[in-house]
Motif scaffolding. Structure first.
Motif, PDB file in Angstrom:
ATOM      1  N   PHE A  41      -2.693   2.791  -9.236  1.00  0.00           N
ATOM      2  CA  PHE A  41      -3.410   1.910 -10.157  1.00  0.00           C
ATOM      3  C   PHE A  41      -4.548   1.132  -9.507  1.00  0.00           C
ATOM      4  O   PHE A  41      -5.480   0.720 -10.185  1.00  0.00           O
ATOM      5  N   PHE A  42      -4.462   0.919  -8.184  1.00  0.00           N
ATOM      6  CA  PHE A  42      -5.453   0.042  -7.559  1.00  0.00           C
ATOM      7  C   PHE A  42      -6.125   0.641  -6.326  1.00  0.00           C
ATOM      8  O   PHE A  42      -7.330   0.877  -6.341  1.00  0.00           O
ATOM      9  N   ILE A  43      -5.388   0.862  -5.282  1.00  0.00           N
ATOM     10  CA  ILE A  43      -5.974   1.204  -3.983  1.00  0.00           C
ATOM     11  C   ILE A  43      -6.841   2.456  -4.030  1.00  0.00           C
ATOM     12  O   ILE A  43      -7.911   2.492  -3.423  1.00  0.00           O
ATOM     13  N   SER A  66       0.795  -1.229   0.000  1.00  0.00           N
ATOM     14  CA  SER A  66       0.000   0.000   0.000  1.00  0.00           C
ATOM     15  C   SER A  66       0.829   1.280   0.000  1.00  0.00           C
ATOM     16  O   SER A  66       0.311   2.344  -0.309  1.00  0.00           O
ATOM     17  N   LYS A  67       2.103   1.188   0.308  1.00  0.00           N
ATOM     18  CA  LYS A  67       2.951   2.386   0.278  1.00  0.00           C
ATOM     19  C   LYS A  67       3.662   2.567  -1.061  1.00  0.00           C
ATOM     20  O   LYS A  67       4.338   3.565  -1.282  1.00  0.00           O
ATOM     21  N   GLU A  68       3.483   1.593  -1.939  1.00  0.00           N
ATOM     22  CA  GLU A  68       4.071   1.691  -3.273  1.00  0.00           C
ATOM     23  C   GLU A  68       3.201   2.615  -4.119  1.00  0.00           C
ATOM     24  O   GLU A  68       1.993   2.426  -4.224  1.00  0.00           O
ATOM     25  N   ASN A  69       3.808   3.635  -4.722  1.00  0.00           N
ATOM     26  CA  ASN A  69       3.039   4.612  -5.501  1.00  0.00           C
ATOM     27  C   ASN A  69       2.241   3.974  -6.632  1.00  0.00           C
ATOM     28  O   ASN A  69       1.094   4.348  -6.870  1.00  0.00           O
TER      29      ASN A  69
END
Length: 102
Positions: free
Chosen positions: A70-72, A62-65
């Motif tokens: 694209f998703f969260i 969740s901390k990945e940009n």
């Protein structure tokens, strides 16, 4: 190349799982390439009330940009519905219960 080149016709119930509904227009979604792959592999789904749901698999990222963009950030957003051939709620329910990784 134009924007439509990035859009694909996605089956809600996979082609190999339901021969009689392969060409049913209610068994389809128009998605971009990355969301098509995520949908096919069960990392995202569309609920029967046409909301986007993302798999808990993404919580670890969740901390990945890219994952966030694209998703969260799309979690619980409504999809844009087509003018005709609405996605079948039964097919969406099948995807949620049989393919989606909760």
């Amino acid at each position: 190349m134009s924007i439509p080149d990035f859009l694909v016709a996605s089956h809600i119930v996979p082609w190999k799982k339901d021969e009689k509904n392969r060409l049913n227009p209610h068994n389809g979604l128009c998605l971009n390439s990355i969301h098509d792959k995520a949908f096919d592999r069960g990392f995202i789904t569309i609920t029967p009330n046409f909301k986007i749901k993302t798999s808990d698999y993404f919580k670890d990222y969740s901390k990945e940009n890219a994952v966030l963009d694209f998703f969260i950030k799309h979690e619980n957003q409504s999809i844009i519905l087509p003018d005709k051939f609405l996605p079948s709620k039964d097919f969406l329910d099948f995807h949620y219960n049989n393919i989606f990784h909760k």
